[in-house]
Write a protein that holds these residues in place. Structure first.
Motif, PDB file in Angstrom:
ATOM      1  N   VAL A 229      -2.374   4.351   2.427  1.00 41.37           N
ATOM      2  CA  VAL A 229      -1.127   5.097   2.532  1.00 41.37           C
ATOM      3  C   VAL A 229       0.037   4.127   2.727  1.00 41.37           C
ATOM      4  CG1 VAL A 229      -1.205   5.469   5.035  1.00 41.37           C
ATOM      5  CG2 VAL A 229      -0.015   7.105   3.580  1.00 41.37           C
ATOM      6  N   ILE A 230       1.125   4.369   1.988  1.00 41.19           N
ATOM      7  CA  ILE A 230       2.312   3.511   2.044  1.00 41.19           C
ATOM      8  C   ILE A 230       3.195   3.958   3.202  1.00 41.19           C
ATOM      9  CG2 ILE A 230       4.350   2.759   0.744  1.00 41.19           C
ATOM     10  CD1 ILE A 230       2.703   3.524  -1.823  1.00 41.19           C
ATOM     11  N   ILE A 231       3.819   2.992   3.895  1.00 41.87           N
ATOM     12  CA  ILE A 231       4.634   3.284   5.081  1.00 41.87           C
ATOM     13  C   ILE A 231       5.965   2.548   4.957  1.00 41.87           C
ATOM     14  CG2 ILE A 231       4.762   3.093   7.599  1.00 41.87           C
ATOM     15  CD1 ILE A 231       1.658   3.015   7.593  1.00 41.87           C
ATOM     16  N   ASN A 232       7.067   3.271   5.113  1.00 46.03           N
ATOM     17  CA  ASN A 232       8.376   2.629   4.969  1.00 46.03           C
ATOM     18  C   ASN A 232       8.730   1.781   6.187  1.00 46.03           C
ATOM     19  OD1 ASN A 232       9.024   4.576   6.864  1.00 46.03           O
ATOM     20  ND2 ASN A 232      10.898   5.235   5.852  1.00 46.03           N
ATOM     21  N   ASN A 233       9.929   1.206   6.192  1.00 48.16           N
ATOM     22  CA  ASN A 233      10.292   0.229   7.235  1.00 48.16           C
ATOM     23  C   ASN A 233      11.035   0.853   8.411  1.00 48.16           C
ATOM     24  OD1 ASN A 233      12.777   0.755   5.996  1.00 48.16           O
ATOM     25  ND2 ASN A 233      13.486  -1.368   6.181  1.00 48.16           N
ATOM     26  N   ARG A 234      10.845   2.162   8.642  1.00 53.46           N
ATOM     27  CA  ARG A 234      11.501   2.812   9.783  1.00 53.46           C
ATOM     28  C   ARG A 234      10.472   3.226  10.844  1.00 53.46           C
ATOM     29  NH1 ARG A 234      16.676   6.234   7.482  1.00 53.46           N
ATOM     30  NH2 ARG A 234      17.194   4.826   5.779  1.00 53.46           N
ATOM     31  N   ILE A 235       9.449   2.422  11.003  1.00 56.44           N
ATOM     32  CA  ILE A 235       8.420   2.740  11.986  1.00 56.44           C
ATOM     33  C   ILE A 235       8.506   1.827  13.206  1.00 56.44           C
ATOM     34  CG2 ILE A 235       6.656   1.246  10.943  1.00 56.44           C
ATOM     35  CD1 ILE A 235       4.626   3.494  11.615  1.00 56.44           C
ATOM     36  N   GLY A 236       9.048   0.633  13.037  1.00 56.54           N
ATOM     37  CA  GLY A 236       9.280  -0.254  14.169  1.00 56.54           C
ATOM     38  C   GLY A 236      10.636   0.028  14.800  1.00 56.54           C
ATOM     39  N   ALA A 237      10.941  -0.667  15.887  1.00 54.70           N
ATOM     40  CA  ALA A 237      12.209  -0.457  16.594  1.00 54.70           C
ATOM     41  C   ALA A 237      13.306  -1.282  15.928  1.00 54.70           C
ATOM     42  CB  ALA A 237      12.063  -0.845  18.059  1.00 54.70           C
ATOM     43  N   ASN A 238      14.033  -0.693  14.982  1.00 56.72           N
ATOM     44  CA  ASN A 238      15.152  -1.390  14.348  1.00 56.72           C
ATOM     45  C   ASN A 238      16.082  -0.388  13.677  1.00 56.72           C
ATOM     46  OD1 ASN A 238      14.994  -1.512  11.136  1.00 56.72           O
ATOM     47  ND2 ASN A 238      12.889  -1.489  11.905  1.00 56.72           N
ATOM     48  N   SER A 239      17.316  -0.792  13.490  1.00 56.81           N
ATOM     49  CA  SER A 239      18.286   0.050  12.791  1.00 56.81           C
ATOM     50  C   SER A 239      18.730  -0.589  11.491  1.00 56.81           C
ATOM     51  CB  SER A 239      19.511   0.303  13.687  1.00 56.81           C
ATOM     52  OG  SER A 239      20.110  -0.931  14.066  1.00 56.81           O
ATOM     53  N   GLU A 240      18.100  -1.714  11.133  1.00 57.25           N
ATOM     54  CA  GLU A 240      18.432  -2.423   9.900  1.00 57.25           C
ATOM     55  C   GLU A 240      17.454  -2.000   8.815  1.00 57.25           C
ATOM     56  OE1 GLU A 240      19.938  -3.491   7.270  1.00 57.25           O
ATOM     57  OE2 GLU A 240      21.132  -4.655   8.687  1.00 57.25           O
ATOM     58  N   HIS A 241      17.805  -0.955   8.104  1.00 56.79           N
ATOM     59  CA  HIS A 241      16.872  -0.354   7.159  1.00 56.79           C
ATOM     60  C   HIS A 241      16.927  -0.978   5.767  1.00 56.79           C
ATOM     61  CE1 HIS A 241      17.267   3.372   9.930  1.00 56.79           C
ATOM     62  NE2 HIS A 241      16.302   2.573  10.343  1.00 56.79           N
ATOM     63  N   THR A 242      17.918  -1.825   5.517  1.00 59.43           N
ATOM     64  CA  THR A 242      18.052  -2.407   4.183  1.00 59.43           C
ATOM     65  C   THR A 242      17.182  -3.637   3.992  1.00 59.43           C
ATOM     66  OG1 THR A 242      19.924  -3.809   4.841  1.00 59.43           O
ATOM     67  CG2 THR A 242      20.431  -1.589   4.035  1.00 59.43           C
ATOM     68  N   LYS A 243      16.498  -4.076   5.079  1.00 59.94           N
ATOM     69  CA  LYS A 243      15.781  -5.348   5.006  1.00 59.94           C
ATOM     70  C   LYS A 243      14.297  -5.207   5.326  1.00 59.94           C
ATOM     71  CE  LYS A 243      19.843  -8.057   6.410  1.00 59.94           C
ATOM     72  NZ  LYS A 243      20.385  -8.970   7.446  1.00 59.94           N
ATOM     73  N   LEU A 244      13.553  -6.207   4.860  1.00 57.59           N
ATOM     74  CA  LEU A 244      12.179  -6.433   5.293  1.00 57.59           C
ATOM     75  C   LEU A 244      12.123  -7.842   5.884  1.00 57.59           C
ATOM     76  CD1 LEU A 244       9.863  -5.056   2.440  1.00 57.59           C
ATOM     77  CD2 LEU A 244      10.264  -4.059   4.682  1.00 57.59           C
ATOM     78  N   GLY A 245      11.067  -8.125   6.582  1.00 56.24           N
ATOM     79  CA  GLY A 245      10.917  -9.455   7.151  1.00 56.24           C
ATOM     80  C   GLY A 245       9.849  -9.449   8.222  1.00 56.24           C
ATOM     81  N   PRO A 246       9.488 -10.619   8.732  1.00 60.67           N
ATOM     82  CA  PRO A 246       8.430 -10.709   9.747  1.00 60.67           C
ATOM     83  C   PRO A 246       8.704  -9.858  10.980  1.00 60.67           C
ATOM     84  CG  PRO A 246       9.006 -12.888   8.923  1.00 60.67           C
ATOM     85  CD  PRO A 246      10.022 -11.944   8.369  1.00 60.67           C
ATOM     86  N   GLU A 247       9.995  -9.654  11.298  1.00 58.07           N
ATOM     87  CA  GLU A 247      10.340  -8.909  12.512  1.00 58.07           C
ATOM     88  C   GLU A 247      10.479  -7.408  12.263  1.00 58.07           C
ATOM     89  OE1 GLU A 247      14.102  -9.554  10.329  1.00 58.07           O
ATOM     90  OE2 GLU A 247      12.268 -10.686  10.682  1.00 58.07           O
ATOM     91  N   ILE A 248      10.336  -6.972  11.004  1.00 62.16           N
ATOM     92  CA  ILE A 248      10.520  -5.558  10.655  1.00 62.16           C
ATOM     93  C   ILE A 248       9.196  -4.991  10.156  1.00 62.16           C
ATOM     94  CG2 ILE A 248      11.716  -3.923   9.151  1.00 62.16           C
ATOM     95  CD1 ILE A 248      14.112  -5.799   9.181  1.00 62.16           C
ATOM     96  N   LEU A 249       8.726  -3.929  10.804  1.00 64.91           N
ATOM     97  CA  LEU A 249       7.462  -3.310  10.410  1.00 64.91           C
ATOM     98  C   LEU A 249       7.657  -2.428   9.187  1.00 64.91           C
ATOM     99  CD1 LEU A 249       6.242  -2.139  13.945  1.00 64.91           C
ATOM    100  CD2 LEU A 249       5.761  -4.299  12.803  1.00 64.91           C
ATOM    101  N   GLY A 250       6.626  -2.343   8.358  1.00 62.02           N
ATOM    102  CA  GLY A 250       6.658  -1.436   7.220  1.00 62.02           C
ATOM    103  C   GLY A 250       6.508  -2.146   5.895  1.00 62.02           C
ATOM    104  N   ASP A 251       6.346  -1.335   4.847  1.00 59.80           N
ATOM    105  CA  ASP A 251       5.999  -1.867   3.534  1.00 59.80           C
ATOM    106  C   ASP A 251       7.177  -2.055   2.596  1.00 59.80           C
ATOM    107  OD1 ASP A 251       3.311  -1.721   4.320  1.00 59.80           O
ATOM    108  OD2 ASP A 251       3.112   0.331   3.594  1.00 59.80           O
ATOM    109  N   TYR A 252       8.264  -1.306   2.812  1.00 57.54           N
ATOM    110  CA  TYR A 252       9.408  -1.424   1.902  1.00 57.54           C
ATOM    111  C   TYR A 252      10.686  -1.021   2.630  1.00 57.54           C
ATOM    112  CZ  TYR A 252       9.181   3.671   1.275  1.00 57.54           C
ATOM    113  OH  TYR A 252       9.169   5.033   1.488  1.00 57.54           O
ATOM    114  N   ALA A 253      11.823  -1.523   2.131  1.00 55.86           N
ATOM    115  CA  ALA A 253      13.123  -1.277   2.746  1.00 55.86           C
ATOM    116  C   ALA A 253      13.713   0.043   2.259  1.00 55.86           C
ATOM    117  CB  ALA A 253      14.070  -2.426   2.440  1.00 55.86           C
TER     118      ALA A 253
END
Length: 436
Positions: A229-253
């Motif tokens: 199952v694919i999971i977007n990048n709004r599952i970790g604690a962050n408000s920067e939804h346009t990015k991915l990176g080691p500090e951001i949880l999820g599969d896509y921005a």
């Protein structure tokens, strides 16, 4: 001095260790092949819907603001959308050329659109008593549309969540985040096991009670239920939804209400409304066909997907004008879909005049506006154009000098919203570096 150096080294490695604890185990992350398949889809339907449509205000956000919380929380007792037809919704998505569909199974107001054993605040306790999520899942299977589910991280209705309305600052001392996370897991288990979503679209992860550790726990839990199952990048604690990176949880921005920037490295999906409000609003303004088609083309030109939102009415119907606009987009895609689906973006950055997509040895130029009789494209070094023609049309005259490509545009472009010119190259267009 030496002890100070040891302290610096100790602090460095401590920070490194702390950072690593914020990461997902790479072994359980969504496989690249699955994400590549997701990005091939390019176009999906977002649906924001629930009892709040009875007031015509925004879903979740209007609770306790535009609509008193007690009024909002009791709207489900009046919610009886007898004209809801899952097949019609999914057929609308199919006719629009959409490849996946995402329903707000649970928004920030906490109301569940499925029969749940976890919470009584669900569709089966409304007058309607129909499993909306289940019917949509079945209809998506029937029409070969990938079924996806939106699920909120925050829940202003749940007493165990520390905030109870938008913008709240004071934490409810009686709240219990451990119990709240357990509730989340139980609800997610129902959704994954009963409806088998292709993707889970999380939201509401920016408020202070939500911690990264909860996101890691939930991501890991989901992967035990379904590794693909694919999971977007709004599952970790962050408000920067346009990015991915080691500090951001999820599969896509997930850039919101704006087209994401050209990015050939990280998968991303723009979510945007066909009107202004996410949920249904009487007499809401509707985007023009030109804006809709060019938004899709610019998104694909940036190497992203477009998740385009509709807000069905209180009686369960998608407004005719919204359905008509989507059908018009589908008609355009019947002619030009080759230049959208399964393409890569670039190598040029999209602008107000044109965007580019590519597949194999073909470079597709989406022409939005004819400013002159010529369209001059940036130089492509060591790349030769062998042929130029309108997609579904005749040849286009062109010149190429020092890599610069000059296209002679016809007196009348075949489509006022987006006409597509195909350039056949002597090389794989997908391997061309981005032109900065």
């Amino acid at each position: 001095m030496r002890s100070f150096s040891y302290l610096i080294i100790f602090l460095f490695f401590s920070c490194q260790l702390k950072a690593q604890t914020n990461l997902i185990d790479p072994a359980i992350k969504t496989p690249k092949a699955v994400l590549d398949n997701f990005m091939d889809q390019r176009f999906g339907m977002f649906i924001h819907w629930g009892p709040v449509t009875l007031r015509g205000t925004e879903i979740g956000w209007s609770r306790g603001i535009n609509v008193p919380a007690d009024d909002y929380d009791n709207l489900y007792k009046e919610f009886n959308p007898v004209l809801f037809n899952a097949d019609e919704w999914v057929k609308t998505a199919k006719d629009a050329g959409m490849k996946y569909l995402t329903i707000t199974a649970k928004h920030h107001d906490g109301f569940l659109l499925w029969p749940s054993a976890v919470s009584d605040y669900n569709i089966m306790n409304s007058p309607y008593k129909v499993d909306v999520v289940g019917l949509l899942a079945a209809a998506c299977k029937k029409y070969d549309i990938r079924f996806c589910i939106y699920f909120t991280v925050l829940d202003w209705h749940d007493p165990n969540y520390p905030f109870h309305k938008p913008g709240q600052k004071n934490i409810d001392a009686k709240a219990d985040m451990k119990k709240f996370v357990l509730t989340m897991k139980s609800e997610i288990q129902e959704l994954v096991n009963n409806y088998h979503p292709y993707m889970l679209w999380f939201d509401g992860n920016w408020e202070s009670p939500w911690k990264n550790e909860y996101g890691i726990d939930i991501y890991t839990y989901i992967k035990k239920l379904d590794p693909k199952v694919i999971i977007n990048n709004r599952i970790g604690a962050n408000s920067e939804h346009t990015k991915l990176g080691p500090e951001i949880l999820g599969d896509y921005a997930t850039p919101e209400q704006k087209i994401g920037a050209l990015n050939m490295n990280d998968p991303w999906e723009t979510c945007m409304t066909i009107c202004n409000q996410w949920a249904w609003k009487p007499n809401d303004s509707l985007k023009s066909l030109k804006e809709c088609i060019q938004t899709l083309a610019k998104t694909a030109g940036g190497n992203g997907n477009l998740l385009f939102n509709v807000g069905p009415m209180p009686d369960g119907r998608i407004e005719k004008r919204q359905a008509t606009r989507l059908k018009e987009m589908g008609n355009w895609l019947k002619l030009y879909g080759e230049s959208i689906y399964k393409t890569k973006g670039g190598p040029f950055k999209p602008n107000e005049i044109y965007a580019a997509t590519r597949k194999g040895n073909k470079l597709y130029i989406h022409v939005f506006d004819k400013k002159s009789n010529e369209l001059i494209l940036p130089a492509l070094h060591a790349v030769l154009v062998r042929k130029a023609f309108l997609l579904n049309g005749g040849a286009i005259n062109y010149q190429q000098a020092a890599g610069v490509i000059t296209l002679q545009l016809p007196a009348q472009l075949p489509d006022q919203n987006d006409s597509v010119i195909v350039l056949e190259l002597n090389t794989n267009a997908e391997s061309i570096p981005v032109i900065s």
